[in-house]
Design a protein around this motif. Structure first.
Motif, PDB file in Angstrom:
ATOM      1  N   GLU A  53     -32.277 -11.786  14.276  1.00  9.64           N
ATOM      2  CA  GLU A  53     -30.855 -11.517  14.043  1.00  9.64           C
ATOM      3  C   GLU A  53     -30.638 -10.046  13.677  1.00  9.64           C
ATOM      4  O   GLU A  53     -29.583  -9.476  13.955  1.00  9.64           O
ATOM      5  N   ILE A  54     -31.637  -9.450  13.041  1.00 10.89           N
ATOM      6  CA  ILE A  54     -31.546  -8.035  12.658  1.00 10.89           C
ATOM      7  C   ILE A  54     -31.795  -7.155  13.878  1.00 10.89           C
ATOM      8  O   ILE A  54     -31.018  -6.251  14.185  1.00 10.89           O
ATOM      9  N   HIS A  55     -32.910  -7.440  14.590  1.00 12.88           N
ATOM     10  CA  HIS A  55     -33.233  -6.708  15.823  1.00 12.88           C
ATOM     11  C   HIS A  55     -34.271  -7.503  16.597  1.00 12.88           C
ATOM     12  O   HIS A  55     -35.193  -8.073  16.012  1.00 12.88           O
ATOM     13  N   SER A  56     -34.134  -7.545  17.901  1.00 10.13           N
ATOM     14  CA  SER A  56     -35.051  -8.339  18.729  1.00 10.13           C
ATOM     15  C   SER A  56     -36.502  -7.878  18.574  1.00 10.13           C
ATOM     16  O   SER A  56     -37.430  -8.688  18.657  1.00 10.13           O
ATOM     17  N   ASP A  57     -36.727  -6.568  18.334  1.00  9.26           N
ATOM     18  CA  ASP A  57     -38.091  -6.062  18.151  1.00  9.26           C
ATOM     19  C   ASP A  57     -38.763  -6.667  16.934  1.00  9.26           C
ATOM     20  O   ASP A  57     -39.986  -6.869  16.924  1.00  9.26           O
ATOM     21  N   LEU A  58     -37.968  -6.954  15.890  1.00  6.22           N
ATOM     22  CA  LEU A  58     -38.541  -7.512  14.669  1.00  6.22           C
ATOM     23  C   LEU A  58     -39.064  -8.922  14.908  1.00  6.22           C
ATOM     24  O   LEU A  58     -40.063  -9.341  14.305  1.00  6.22           O
ATOM     25  N   GLU A  59     -38.391  -9.675  15.762  1.00  8.08           N
ATOM     26  CA  GLU A  59     -38.870 -11.022  16.096  1.00  8.08           C
ATOM     27  C   GLU A  59     -40.062 -10.940  17.052  1.00  8.08           C
ATOM     28  O   GLU A  59     -41.052 -11.656  16.878  1.00  8.08           O
ATOM     29  N   ARG A  60     -39.978 -10.056  18.015  1.00  7.20           N
ATOM     30  CA  ARG A  60     -41.039  -9.939  19.018  1.00  7.20           C
ATOM     31  C   ARG A  60     -42.360  -9.504  18.396  1.00  7.20           C
ATOM     32  O   ARG A  60     -43.423 -10.014  18.744  1.00  7.20           O
ATOM     33  N   GLY A  61     -42.302  -8.582  17.441  1.00  3.71           N
ATOM     34  CA  GLY A  61     -43.529  -8.068  16.830  1.00  3.71           C
ATOM     35  C   GLY A  61     -43.759  -8.564  15.416  1.00  3.71           C
ATOM     36  O   GLY A  61     -44.500  -7.939  14.646  1.00  3.71           O
ATOM     37  N   PHE A  62     -43.140  -9.696  15.062  1.00  4.73           N
ATOM     38  CA  PHE A  62     -43.206 -10.214  13.686  1.00  4.73           C
ATOM     39  C   PHE A  62     -44.646 -10.425  13.213  1.00  4.73           C
ATOM     40  O   PHE A  62     -45.461 -11.036  13.917  1.00  4.73           O
TER      41      PHE A  62
END
Length: 372
Positions: free
Chosen positions: A316-325
């Motif tokens: 929800e904050i940024h797609s990169d944060l989910e992708r590279g969590f």
């Protein structure tokens, strides 16, 4: 998160007055990036006393609250399911919203005629819901006509099972729609969801709240508790689903400066804006919670569906944060309100590291660790 609630009502119940008040209190378009706001949409902040407290602790330069969209849905007349008035437009728009807000008239005023020449909010609700159910019945019957041929043509066993499960539920729903049994229809729709059975979208399965629009005199000092129409709504729907409001008062408050509106509220003995109550209850009934990210630049509130895991919250904050969590440092805002600083939280052992299976809780502060 594109979440929206739709205001629905018969003519002359105060829906437009209430929506205009929401519009006047909504976020200016220039403060809502990447969004073109149509005239029938109001984007409003969700009141949350936790955000300014967090901004003070982190000495944040600005606060970014959560927002919810309210849609003014075209007026309805009896026969909408057959296309009367703006029926098709009304039913099309209502399908798109996540929560229905039924605005029901609970005030007497000889100068404002009622479409049925009688103030009866429960009957008004029944008129609207009958149209939703008639449209659903038409949709269900058309789907049931097609399903046997779909099942016959399908060669994948799992797909056949899914279509047969849908057929079973739609037959049960059709029977309850014919009886006009709202609660039974909603239970069946929820049961289908719980069992992961996909059925066609249905209007009568949507969650709803009831807004009791009262006169100014009834709203002041909670005199509405003596209003027979309001009492009938409470008895019929339960107090948790009914929101008392005076659209006329809210419209006047929305046009005032904050100091003036506070003075008016104090003079009338009103402790909370009705609009705030509507916004907050709509947010909760949409099944949403709030988590936060905070720092010196901004204290940011984010909306999230309940029971969502932390990688999706990061998205929800940024797609990169989910992708590279990788993981998240987590604590609840109530802990830092008590401790005062993050450093003290660490000393108390309240700051913890959570992995991808953690379910975010309302009031959590997240610091996402990621690598892309």
């Amino acid at each position: 998160m594109a979440i929206q609630a739709g205001l629905v009502g018969l003519p002359n119940v105060g829906k437009s007055t209430l929506f205009n008040a929401l519009t006047k209190s909504s976020i200016p378009a220039e403060n809502y990036p990447f969004c073109t706001v149509d005239p029938n949409i109001a984007i409003t902040y969700v009141p949350d006393e936790r955000l300014p407290k967090l901004a003070a602790i982190f000495k944040s330069q600005k606060e970014l609250p959560v927002s919810v969209k309210f849609v003014d849905i075209a007026g309805l007349v009896k026969g909408a399911a057959e296309g009367e008035g703006l029926g098709n437009q009304f039913l099309g728009h209502i399908m798109e919203v996540d929560l229905i807000l039924h605005v029901l008239r609970c005030f007497e005023n000889d100068n404002i005629t009622h479409v049925n020449n009688k103030i009866d909010p429960i009957n008004d609700f029944d008129v609207i819901y009958a149209e939703l159910m008639l449209k659903d019945l038409d949709s269900v019957e058309k789907r049931l006509e097609r399903l046997p041929s779909y099942i016959k043509k399908e060669s994948v066993v799992q797909k056949v099972k899914e279509l047969e499960a849908e057929k079973k539920y739609l037959e049960l729903i059709r029977d309850e729609l014919n009886k006009g049994n709202i609660s039974a229809v909603q239970k069946l729709i929820q049961q289908a969801r719980d069992e992961k059975v996909t059925i066609i979208p249905l209007l009568s399965g949507k969650n709803f709240l009831v807004i009791a629009n009262l006169s100014e005199d009834d709203y002041i000092g909670k005199e509405y508790e003596k209003n027979t129409h309001y009492q009938a709504l409470i008895k019929h729907f339960g107090p948790e689903r009914v929101i008392p409001v005076s659209a006329k008062i809210e419209s006047e408050l929305a046009q005032m400066a904050p100091e003036e509106s506070l003075e008016m509220m104090e003079s009338l003995g009103i402790t909370e804006k009705g609009l705030n109550n509507i916004i907050t209850k709509a947010y909760i009934n949409l099944g949403l919670i709030t988590f936060f990210t905070c720092g010196p630049k901004e204290a940011h509130a984010w909306s999230l569906r309940k029971n969502t895991k932390v990688p999706q919250a990061a998205g929800e904050i940024h797609s990169d944060l989910e992708r590279g969590f990788i993981c998240a440092e987590v604590y609840n805002c109530q802990d830092i309100f008590t401790a005062g600083t993050e450093q003290q939280l660490k000393l108390l052992g309240k700051l913890r590291t959570e992995g991808k299976d953690y379910i975010v809780q309302d009031g959590d502060l997240l610091n996402i660790k990621f690598n892309v």
